[in-house]
Enzyme design. Sequence first.
Site, PDB file in Angstrom:
ATOM      1  CD  GLU A 415     -11.120  70.298  -3.061  1.00  9.87           C
ATOM      2  OE1 GLU A 415     -11.471  69.444  -3.879  1.00  9.87           O
ATOM      3  OE2 GLU A 415     -11.896  70.742  -2.210  1.00  9.87           O
ATOM      4  N   GLY A 416      -6.962  67.122  -4.902  1.00  7.69           N
ATOM      5  CA  GLY A 416      -5.899  66.669  -5.798  1.00  7.69           C
ATOM      6  C   GLY A 416      -4.570  67.206  -5.291  1.00  7.69           C
TER       7      GLY A 416
END
Length: 610
Positions: A415-416
Site C-alpha cells: 500500500e505504498g
Amino acid sequence: MSTITTSPVDVALASVLAAAGGSFLLEDRSPEEIFTPEDLSAEQRQIAETASRFAKEQLLPAAAQIEAKQEGVMRGLLRQAAELGFTAIDIPEEYGGLGLDKATSAVVADYTAVSASFSTTIGAHAGIGTMPIVWYGTPAQKERYLPRLASAEIVGAYALSEATSGSDAMNVRTRAVLTEDGTQYILNGEKMWISNAGFADLFTVFAKIDGEKFTAFLVERGTPGFSIGKEEHKLGIRGSSTCALVFSDCRIPAENLLGEAGKGHHIAFNILNMGRFKLGAACIGGARYAIELGIKYAKDRTAFGKHIAEFGLIQRKIAGSATQLYVTESMAYRTVGMMDAALNALPADAANSSREIQKRIEEYAVECSILKVCGSEMLDYVSDELVQIMGGYGYVEDYPAERIYRDARINRIFEGTNEINRMIITGWLMKRALKGQLPLLPAIKKLMDEVMQPPEPGSGDSGELLEREAKVLANMRKIFLLAAGTASQRYMMTLQDEQEVMADLADCIIAIYGLESALLRARKLASSASRSGSGAASVAAAMTSVYAEGALATVEQAARRVLAASAEGDMLGIQLGVLRRFTRVSSAVDSIALSRTIARHFLDAGRYRM
C-alpha cells in the site's frame, strides 16, 4: 446466510467530532470527541467475537495448509468468511452487501488478522478488489459484479504495480487503445506482485489510454490475451497468492472502463487510502495475537528456577509490545470514528453518493498513512520481540513466531512503502497549509514570534490526569512547528525534494497523533472506570506515560536533524536553544516501574486486553 445483520449499528458517535484532517497538529480535543475501542456498540462487539472465533476455529487450524498453498483451501476460507458477512460489509445493500459503517469494517480486518496470508487475501478481495466498483462503477457494473463479490462467488484483485512503477504508480507502461469501432479496448503490458492473482476472477487494472490517459479497467479471468504468471515464492505471507499478469492484445469491452478515462489516479489514490487504513487495523490484530503467544510462552517457560515472565527484561518486552499496540489501536479507532462521524453527517440526499463518501474519507488521508506506517512498524517490533522471548523456539518453523516474523515484513512495502507514506504525510499537510485549508502557516508564524520572547514561568499543576504528558504533547507540537517553519523558510517550494527532512517532519507528526490519541483514550477510560474497570484505566495511563517519553525523544532527534539541515551559524544556535527549552520536562518518569506495572496487567490477563 450472513450472520451479520443489516440493522443500524448503535455506534457511540453522538459526541465524536469529525475534525478536519491533520487538525490534531494545532487543536486540542476532549476525550468525549474521539472514538475508542471501548465505544464499540454491542453489535460491533458481537461481530468482533464472531471474527475472533472464525480466526481461532478456522484459520489457525488451517495454518499449515494455508502456508503450503493447498489447492482450494484459501478460496474455501474466503467463502466461509463471506457466509459470515465479512466480505459484504462495505458493499451497499442494494447490491447484495450489508452497507455497514467503517468501524465494523475495521473490526473485521482487526480480528481476522491472526493469519497474515488470509488477511492479505480478504483485504485484496473485499477492500482494494471491491471498493473501486463500489465507488466508481456504473449501475450495470455494480449489478454484474458486486453481488458475486459480496458472496465471494467471484474473487477480486487490484492490479496497479509494475516492474518499473511500484512506488511511482503513475509511471505505468501498460497501454490501452480503443478500437476504431469504439467497442473494445486492447490492453498490452504486464503487472507485478498482484495479490489473489492465482485464483481471482476479476481484476481492476490500470493502464494508460494511448500511453497518456491513466485509466482503470475491469478485466475478467479468461479474457483472450490475458494470462497469469507463476506463483511467486515469497519471504512471508506464503499462503497468499502473488503472481504477475500479462496482457497481450487483450480485448475487453469498452463498457469495462471504470470511472472516467484519464481519471484513474482518483481511483488509485482513494482506494489506497482505504487500503492503508485497513492494513493498519489488520496489524493490530496480528500484534494482539503475537503478544498473546509471547505471554503464554513466558508464563510456561522456566529458567534459573523460575518462569521467565518474572524477569524484568522479559517484562520490558511485553510492556513495550503492549504499549506500541495500545497507541496504534487508539489511533486506528479514533480515525475510523472521525470517518463514521463525517459520513453520518452527510445529508440524506447525499448519504449514498460515492463521490461524497470518497471526499469524507479522503479528508483523513494523512491519518490513513500514519496508521499504515505505525501499524506496520509496530507489528515488526512486536513480532521481533516475540521471537526474542521464545529464543530458539521462536526461530524454527514448528512454532508460529517464525511465520509471524516473516509475514510482518511485507507490511512496510504494501500500500505504498513507508518511505512514500512519510512523504505523503508531510506533503499532504503542507499542501493543505498552502491552500489555506489548514492554518499551519499562521501557527508557525505565531510560534516564531513567541520563541523570540523570553520564556514565561511555568504554571502550577492542576492535578488533571496525565498533565505532564499533556505538557509534553503541547511542546511536541511546538517543536514540530519550529522545525517545519525553519525548513519551509530554507527550502520553500523545493521542500518536497528534501526527502530526509520530509521524513523527519513526518515522524514528528506521527508521534504527536500517537501521543494525543493515547492520552485522550486514557482519560476517557478514567472517566468511565465503572464501565471499563480501574485496571484498564491505570494501565492505559501507564502506557501513555511510557510512550510519551519515547515520543518526545523521537521528536527531539528528528527536529534536531531538520534544524541542522535548514539553518546555520548563530541562527542555528538560537533554534537549538529553543529546542532545548521545549524538551525540558518538570520531572522524570520511572519507566522501569511503569513497564513492570504494564507487564503484570497483561500477564495476569494472559493476553492483551484492556
